[in-house]
Write a protein that holds these residues in place. Structure first.
Motif, PDB file in Angstrom:
ATOM      1  N   ASP A 417      57.288  44.076  27.088  1.00  0.00           N
ATOM      2  CA  ASP A 417      57.615  42.654  27.033  1.00  0.00           C
ATOM      3  C   ASP A 417      57.145  42.077  25.708  1.00  0.00           C
ATOM      4  N   SER A 426      55.215  35.327  28.699  1.00  0.00           N
ATOM      5  CA  SER A 426      56.398  35.951  28.135  1.00  0.00           C
ATOM      6  C   SER A 426      57.192  34.923  27.335  1.00  0.00           C
ATOM      7  N   ALA A 429      63.843  34.386  26.102  1.00  0.00           N
ATOM      8  CA  ALA A 429      64.810  35.363  25.592  1.00  0.00           C
ATOM      9  C   ALA A 429      65.882  34.654  24.780  1.00  0.00           C
ATOM     10  N   LYS A 472      62.991  38.497  21.714  1.00  0.00           N
ATOM     11  CA  LYS A 472      63.701  39.045  22.865  1.00  0.00           C
ATOM     12  C   LYS A 472      65.042  38.337  22.973  1.00  0.00           C
ATOM     13  N   ASN A 476      67.748  40.905  27.077  1.00  0.00           N
ATOM     14  CA  ASN A 476      66.414  41.502  27.226  1.00  0.00           C
ATOM     15  C   ASN A 476      66.131  42.621  26.226  1.00  0.00           C
ATOM     16  N   ILE A 478      64.759  43.945  22.843  1.00  0.00           N
ATOM     17  CA  ILE A 478      63.804  43.423  21.874  1.00  0.00           C
ATOM     18  C   ILE A 478      64.247  43.804  20.456  1.00  0.00           C
TER      19      ILE A 478
END
Length: 591
Positions: A417, A426, A429, A472, A476, A478
């Motif tokens: 993550d 987190s 995104a 991100k 999802n 990275i």
């Protein structure tokens, strides 16, 4: 999974729920599971039992044993004119493991090796753990001083040394005379033909093939009592600081071997060209993974564009790997070195994000490149940009940008993550908000050898902190932007050196480029580019490159300084930015 580390003397204790694993350095012994290993809801179900029939410690040793049965007569290793089958490799590894025990190696002892990608390096990855010992693969670019330091730190009992590196090893062992520490025994690895052009061998030195012949083929393998037993010790590459000793377990190596094989799409009996140094993260765990698939290992002592193209054509290579610098070397090699590929070759690249331009050129040459991301602390590969069929119809430039991403975690990890390093939340995104890449799962290291403080810091918050910055995306996936230590903060703006380097690589005259921060009296920091030009482009000036960057980047992101010189690299091809940072700092501040 919960992590905590404590220490008694020189012992690491790592707790994975109710499983305890310890590494005791003073006695060189590794203790195994303790506590209630049979706890769990399954105990409430009548008629179940845990025994040797349904439970065995995971270990890559089993891959070789299976290969000797399933692929016995298939070629395992090719090195010039030398060839072995999987049956022969298994027998040689048994003999070598036996010979190690005859030299006094006990379970938990450390056995070091200093060698390029030669057959002995491949065999030691199986033979050392088969003897119950821990394999420590060392960077072949270390000097005698660093080598001596790491041999003392690891407490290695034996060091295997390639004949071309003997002088460095002997210099390291001579430094032991100045201390009370007993130096390790030295085993010399001769060339494949058995000839060794070295005369100054002492009585305390053994020769590899002679040692192997004295071993017994019927040796009883010392299997790990616990899958958490250490299998290898890898020292970090030293791109940012002094190397640290990263400990891998049999369990982690087993799972990462299979995960990497899946990431790379390596099916049964494929042919792999070794352009990745085997000493680096145990060859990304593919030495063990290829045994699981009965693949063929094509070994190269020295990696050059010509040897890569020749090997692909002659050996029918299907897969290879390498740092972006290897890709850069291939695409910029002279036409006389290149050959038409007989088929598409799958390439897995790691390290700093490869420029899209390099990916495009590799594809034009007939290679299919997948970009992975990981660290020594994650057994090498941890994520990969899993390709989606709908992307095949996109223009080449768009496909290359997508391939430059680092994707999602592989199947051996619990999670990867992007998180705020302070709040541990987190990040959204959105493809814009940067955070630190963090890992958790079974293919994260057991800890740093003899460095409890560094281990605790790395696992702070229940995640392994990579020290790398990324964003991100909405899917999802990275995308690495920089290392925390490499980010340039100019006038309060964060500048990704990776983005600046991508633009620099698009300049037709630039062969290699790296960007670091240079002090600035007004802005605090500004980007400083270190550049190596292609042959025939010596006329290109710093101002021309700066203008090119300003035409393709926001003005504040463009380098204000350009230095023309060769870039310092590790043996794995990574640019040593900490050296460049010191050079930029020594220039003083711009005003």
């Amino acid at each position: 999974m919960n992590h905590f580390f404590g220490r008694t003397g020189a012992r690491f204790i790592c707790c994975f729920n109710s499983f305890h694993f310890s590494l005791t350095l003073n006695t060189r012994k590794f203790s195994h599971f303790s506590g209630n290993i049979e706890s769990g809801s399954w105990r409430s179900m009548e008629g179940l039992v845990r025994c040797s029939a349904n439970c065995a410690p995971l270990t890559p040793i089993s891959f070789l044993e299976r290969a000797a049965k399933a692929y016995r007569d298939r070629t395992s290793v090719v090195y010039g004119s030398l060839k072995y089958t999987w049956g022969e490799t298994h027998e040689r590894c048994l003999r070598l493991a036996s010979a190690l025990t005859q030299l006094g190696i006990s379970p938990g002892d450390v056995v070091a090796v200093l060698a390029p990608n030669v057959p002995a390096m491949h065999e030691l990855h199986f033979a050392v753990p088969m003897s119950g010992a821990v394999l420590c693969t060392l960077n072949i670019r270390y000097d005698s001083s660093m080598l001596s330091t790491l041999l003392k730190h690891s407490e290695a009992k034996i060091i295997f040394v390639d004949y071309q590196l003997l002088e460095i090893a002997q210099g390291a062992l001579q430094l032991f005379a100045k201390t009370d520490t007993k130096p390790p025994l030295l085993v010399l690895i001769s060339e494949a033909d058995g000839q060794c052009p070295i005369d100054n061998i002492t009585s305390n030195t053994y020769e590899y093939e002679s040692l192997l012949r004295n071993g017994q083929n019927g040796f009883q393998v010392r299997r790990p009592v616990s899958e958490w037993d250490p299998i290898s010790l890898n020292y970090t590459s030293g791109t940012t600081s002094r190397p640290k000793g990263v400990v891998y377990s049999h369990r982690g190596a087993y799972l990462n071997s299979l995960a990497t094989v899946l990431l790379h799409g390596i099916g049964s009996m494929r042919v792999y060209l070794w352009t990745v140094p085997m000493f680096h993260c145990n060859g990304w765990c593919l030495i063990w993974g290829l045994a699981a698939q009965g693949g063929t290992n094509i070994c190269l002592r020295k990696v050059t564009p010509r040897s890569i193209f020749d090997s692909i054509v002659l050996q029918n290579v299907t897969h290879m790997g390498g740092a972006p610098t290897v890709l850069n070397m291939v695409v910029n090699s002279p036409d006389s070195d290149k050959k038409p590929l007989p088929h598409k070759v799958e390439v897995m690249t790691g390290g700093s994000p490869p420029p899209p331009q390099i990916l495009s050129k590799m594809e034009e040459l007939g290679f299919s490149v997948s970009h992975l991301y990981g660290l020594t602390e994650t057994y090498g590969p941890g994520t990969s940009c899993l390709w989606k069929p709908e992307w095949d119809s996109l223009p080449l430039a768009e496909r290359s940008k997508l391939k430059a991403r680092q994707g999602v975690q592989h199947l051996g990890l619990e999670d990867v993550d992007i998180r705020d390093p302070v709040t541990m939340e987190s990040v959204p995104a959105d493809g814009k908000t940067m955070g630190e890449i963090m890992f958790r799962g079974n293919t994260v290291m057991s800890g740093y050898l003899k460095d409890l403080k560094a281990t605790e810091e790395a696992f702070r918050g229940g995640w392994f902190r990579s020290g790398d910055l990324a964003v991100k995306h909405s899917d999802n996936y990275i995308e690495v932007k920089d290392r925390l230590k490499d980010i340039v903060i100019s006038g309060g703006e964060n500048i990704s050196t990776v983005e600046v380097e991508t633009v620099l690589f698009s300049h037709p005259a630039i062969l290699e480029a790296a960007v670091v921060a240079r002090p600035d009296d007004h802005w605090g920091q500004t980007p400083c580019a270190f550049v190596k030009l292609k042959e025939g482009y010596d006329h290109v000036s710093a101002q021309e490159i700066i203008k090119f960057c300003r035409d393709n980047l926001p003005h504040y992101m463009a380098p204000r300084t350009v230095i023309f010189e060769d870039l310092p690299k590790t043996a794995t091809g990574k640019v040593q930015k900490f050296i460049l940072r010191e050079r930029a700092k020594a220039m003083g501040g711009l005003s």
